[in-house]
Design an enzyme around this catalytic site. Structure first.
Site, PDB file in Angstrom:
ATOM      1  N   GLU A   1     -15.655   2.858 -14.111  1.00 21.66           N
ATOM      2  CA  GLU A   1     -16.538   2.005 -13.324  1.00 21.66           C
ATOM      3  C   GLU A   1     -16.771   2.596 -11.934  1.00 21.66           C
ATOM      4  O   GLU A   1     -15.904   3.272 -11.394  1.00 21.66           O
ATOM      5  CB  GLU A   1     -15.898   0.611 -13.178  1.00 21.66           C
ATOM      6  CG  GLU A   1     -15.816  -0.109 -14.505  1.00 21.66           C
ATOM      7  CD  GLU A   1     -15.025  -1.409 -14.462  1.00 21.66           C
ATOM      8  OE1 GLU A   1     -15.051  -2.126 -15.456  1.00 21.66           O
ATOM      9  OE2 GLU A   1     -14.385  -1.706 -13.447  1.00 21.66           O
TER      10      GLU A   1
ATOM     11  N   CYS B   1     -18.194   3.407  -4.376  1.00 16.77           N
ATOM     12  CA  CYS B   1     -16.777   3.612  -4.701  1.00 16.77           C
ATOM     13  C   CYS B   1     -16.706   4.237  -6.092  1.00 16.77           C
ATOM     14  O   CYS B   1     -17.176   3.638  -7.060  1.00 16.77           O
ATOM     15  CB  CYS B   1     -16.089   2.245  -4.656  1.00 16.77           C
ATOM     16  SG  CYS B   1     -14.363   2.278  -5.153  1.00 16.77           S
TER      17      CYS B   1
ATOM     18  N   CYS C   1      -5.076   4.972 -14.999  1.00  7.92           N
ATOM     19  CA  CYS C   1      -4.290   5.507 -13.892  1.00  7.92           C
ATOM     20  C   CYS C   1      -2.831   5.563 -14.308  1.00  7.92           C
ATOM     21  O   CYS C   1      -2.361   4.713 -15.053  1.00  7.92           O
ATOM     22  CB  CYS C   1      -4.443   4.622 -12.651  1.00  7.92           C
ATOM     23  SG  CYS C   1      -3.632   5.304 -11.180  1.00  7.92           S
TER      24      CYS C   1
ATOM     25  N   CYS D   1       0.997   0.916 -10.133  1.00  4.67           N
ATOM     26  CA  CYS D   1       1.166  -0.082  -9.065  1.00  4.67           C
ATOM     27  C   CYS D   1       1.084  -1.491  -9.672  1.00  4.67           C
ATOM     28  O   CYS D   1       0.199  -1.786 -10.469  1.00  4.67           O
ATOM     29  CB  CYS D   1       0.082   0.086  -7.990  1.00  4.67           C
ATOM     30  SG  CYS D   1       0.148   1.698  -7.195  1.00  4.67           S
TER      31      CYS D   1
ATOM     32  N   CYS E   1      -2.203  -3.818  -9.445  1.00  3.58           N
ATOM     33  CA  CYS E   1      -3.517  -3.235  -9.730  1.00  3.58           C
ATOM     34  C   CYS E   1      -3.873  -3.352 -11.214  1.00  3.58           C
ATOM     35  O   CYS E   1      -3.067  -3.029 -12.090  1.00  3.58           O
ATOM     36  CB  CYS E   1      -3.510  -1.766  -9.309  1.00  3.58           C
ATOM     37  SG  CYS E   1      -5.064  -0.935  -9.653  1.00  3.58           S
TER      38      CYS E   1
ATOM     39  N   CYS F   1     -11.365  -4.333  -5.098  1.00  3.00           N
ATOM     40  CA  CYS F   1     -10.228  -3.402  -5.150  1.00  3.00           C
ATOM     41  C   CYS F   1      -9.188  -3.901  -6.141  1.00  3.00           C
ATOM     42  O   CYS F   1      -8.804  -5.064  -6.107  1.00  3.00           O
ATOM     43  CB  CYS F   1      -9.513  -3.323  -3.799  1.00  3.00           C
ATOM     44  SG  CYS F   1     -10.523  -2.809  -2.461  1.00  3.00           S
TER      45      CYS F   1
HETATM   46  N1  SAH Z   1      -5.133   5.524  -6.281  1.00  5.80           N
HETATM   47  C1  SAH Z   1      -5.798   5.417  -5.025  1.00  5.80           C
HETATM   48  C2  SAH Z   1      -7.204   4.859  -5.103  1.00  5.80           C
HETATM   49  C3  SAH Z   1      -7.411   3.635  -5.980  1.00  5.80           C
HETATM   50  S1  SAH Z   1      -6.819   2.095  -5.379  1.00  5.80           S
HETATM   51  C4  SAH Z   1      -4.947   4.647  -4.038  1.00  5.80           C
HETATM   52  O1  SAH Z   1      -3.903   4.136  -4.432  1.00  5.80           O
HETATM   53  O2  SAH Z   1      -5.295   4.586  -2.876  1.00  5.80           O
HETATM   54  C5  SAH Z   1      -7.878   1.687  -4.072  1.00  5.80           C
HETATM   55  C6  SAH Z   1      -7.323   0.602  -3.156  1.00  5.80           C
HETATM   56  O3  SAH Z   1      -7.292  -0.659  -3.810  1.00  5.80           O
HETATM   57  C7  SAH Z   1      -5.909   0.884  -2.713  1.00  5.80           C
HETATM   58  O4  SAH Z   1      -5.813   0.794  -1.327  1.00  5.80           O
HETATM   59  C8  SAH Z   1      -5.094  -0.210  -3.366  1.00  5.80           C
HETATM   60  O5  SAH Z   1      -3.961  -0.492  -2.587  1.00  5.80           O
HETATM   61  C9  SAH Z   1      -6.107  -1.324  -3.451  1.00  5.80           C
HETATM   62  N2  SAH Z   1      -5.795  -2.322  -4.479  1.00  5.80           N
HETATM   63  C10 SAH Z   1      -5.293  -2.109  -5.704  1.00  5.80           C
HETATM   64  N3  SAH Z   1      -5.108  -3.274  -6.352  1.00  5.80           N
HETATM   65  C11 SAH Z   1      -5.503  -4.251  -5.503  1.00  5.80           C
HETATM   66  C12 SAH Z   1      -5.576  -5.671  -5.603  1.00  5.80           C
HETATM   67  N4  SAH Z   1      -5.194  -6.304  -6.699  1.00  5.80           N
HETATM   68  N5  SAH Z   1      -6.061  -6.362  -4.546  1.00  5.80           N
HETATM   69  C13 SAH Z   1      -6.477  -5.722  -3.431  1.00  5.80           C
HETATM   70  N6  SAH Z   1      -6.447  -4.382  -3.289  1.00  5.80           N
HETATM   71  C14 SAH Z   1      -5.962  -3.658  -4.315  1.00  5.80           C
END
Ligand code: SAH
Length: 341
Positions: free
Chosen positions: A91, A104, A111, A115, A118, A333
């Site tokens: 996406e 974006c 991935c 995390c 996420c 995000c």
């Molecule tokens: N892998 C990279 C880029 C993808 S995540 C990274 O970790 O930076 C992009 C952003 O989305 C990151 O800052 C992450 O902390 C944030 N993110 C991930 N899951 C989220 C959620 N459930 N709510 C808000 N931000 C989130």
């Protein structure tokens, strides 16, 4: 197999042209048609002689992602779903800002970083994207716009960890900023990482784009509980890499900090964050958690978010509360899943 010209760097396409008995200049010309003028086929490259176009059709290919779905949020955010040739999905999210558009883009299908907050992580890791799959997201979105010039900013914050796919990302970045490529300003491209320290060091040497680091906690125990990568590269190692990162004049590192109710949102957490960033040219993006379907975590209350921000502002940091756009279409995000739910 036909050569895929889409993701080639200047040097690669020049070499390919020579291997076909053409001049290096022809290679650059073809590249400019694909990346600068967004031609989707060799037929559109009308400044090339017909015989050359025929040769290209015979021997080469311009790969395309298949845009299978386009969703538009109430706030104007658009989510583009793309199908890759092997059936995986990714996406890209187009975000309207006051005077420009930001796109974006994804660097991997799924991935591997795991995390806990996420949604992409939930899908697991499928594979790295090729540089042509990364830049085709930009090419296709540009082609869909009435005024493509409004798309000036790119953030590598979609699905995947860009530094885990180091060479695919590096090549894509080159294609985005080269003048005979897509000609974006390197100041308007931001790469976001969860903190892969060795690749951050390489990035400092190889790329001049902006660095964003997803911090999300200011102590190792909390960060490890949210982000498994912290076991391998704990805060001390990560912050030392940030301090060493070569920053051009007036640039800052962006630190992303997701606020999660009861997990990392106390006054003590804010103070620890402030201390952790002491002396760094840092800008803090506070992102209230966007829950994904079935997620056990929730964002803090509005009051709590403002308290957290205030502590950082009092310590003279730039700290912005980033309400993610597009949450009604799962485009915010941490909500990108490649269409899986
Ligand atoms: N892998 C990279 C880029 C993808 S995540 C990274 O970790 O930076 C992009 C952003 O989305 C990151 O800052 C992450 O902390 C944030 N993110 C991930 N899951 C989220 C959620 N459930 N709510 C808000 N931000 C989130």
């Amino acid at each position: 197999m036909k050569a895929d010209l889409k993701g080639m760097t200047t040097h690669e396409i020049e070499e390919w042209a020579v291997s076909q008995g053409l001049t290096p200049y022809r290679g650059r010309q073809i590249r400019h048609w694909m990346l600068g003028r967004l031609a989707g086929s060799f037929e559109e490259m009308t400044s090339l002689p017909k015989t050359l176009r025929a040769l290209l059709i015979e021997n080469a290919n311009i790969s395309h992602l298949e845009n299978t779905e386009l969703l538009e949020s109430k706030d104007g955010t658009r989510k583009y779903l793309f199908r890759l040739a092997d059936g995986n999905h990714i996406e890209s999210v187009l975000i309207p800002e006051r005077d420009h558009l930001t796109l974006c883009i994804s660097s991997q299908a799924g991935c591997a970083m795991g995390c806990r907050f996420c949604f992409t992580a939930k899908q697991g890791f499928k594979r790295h994207l090729t540089s042509s799959e990364i830049i085709d997201q930009v090419a296709q979105v540009k082609r869909s716009l009435d005024d493509p010039a409004r798309l000036t900013n790119i953030v590598m914050m979609g699905m995947g960890e860009p530094l885990h796919n180091y060479y695919g990302t590096l090549k894509a970045v080159k294609n985005l900023i080269d003048q005979d490529g897509m000609n974006f300003s390197h100041r308007k491209i931001t790469l976001s990482t969860c903190g892969l320290v060795p690749e951050m060091e390489k990035m400092g040497k190889d790329m001049t784009v902006n660095l964003a680091v997803s911090l999300n906690a200011a102590d190792d125990e909390t960060r490890t509980s949210l982000m498994p990568v912290n076991k391998k590269f704990p805060l001390e190692t990560l912050m030392s890499a940030c301090r060493k990162f070569p920053l051009p004049n007036r640039r800052m590192i962006t630190f992303e900090y997701i606020l999660i109710g009861g997990v990392n949102d106390s006054d003590g957490d804010a103070t620890r964050l402030s201390r952790l960033l002491t002396g760094l040219r840092a800008k803090i993006n506070l992102i209230p958690l966007n829950p994904y379907p079935g997620s056990p975590m929730a964002p803090p209350s509005e009051g709590k978010i403002l308290c957290f921000q205030k502590i950082l502002l009092n310590d003279n940091y730039t700290a912005i509360i980033r309400k993610s756009k597009g949450s009604d279409i799962l485009a915010a995000c941490g909500q990108l899943s490649g269409g899986v739910s």
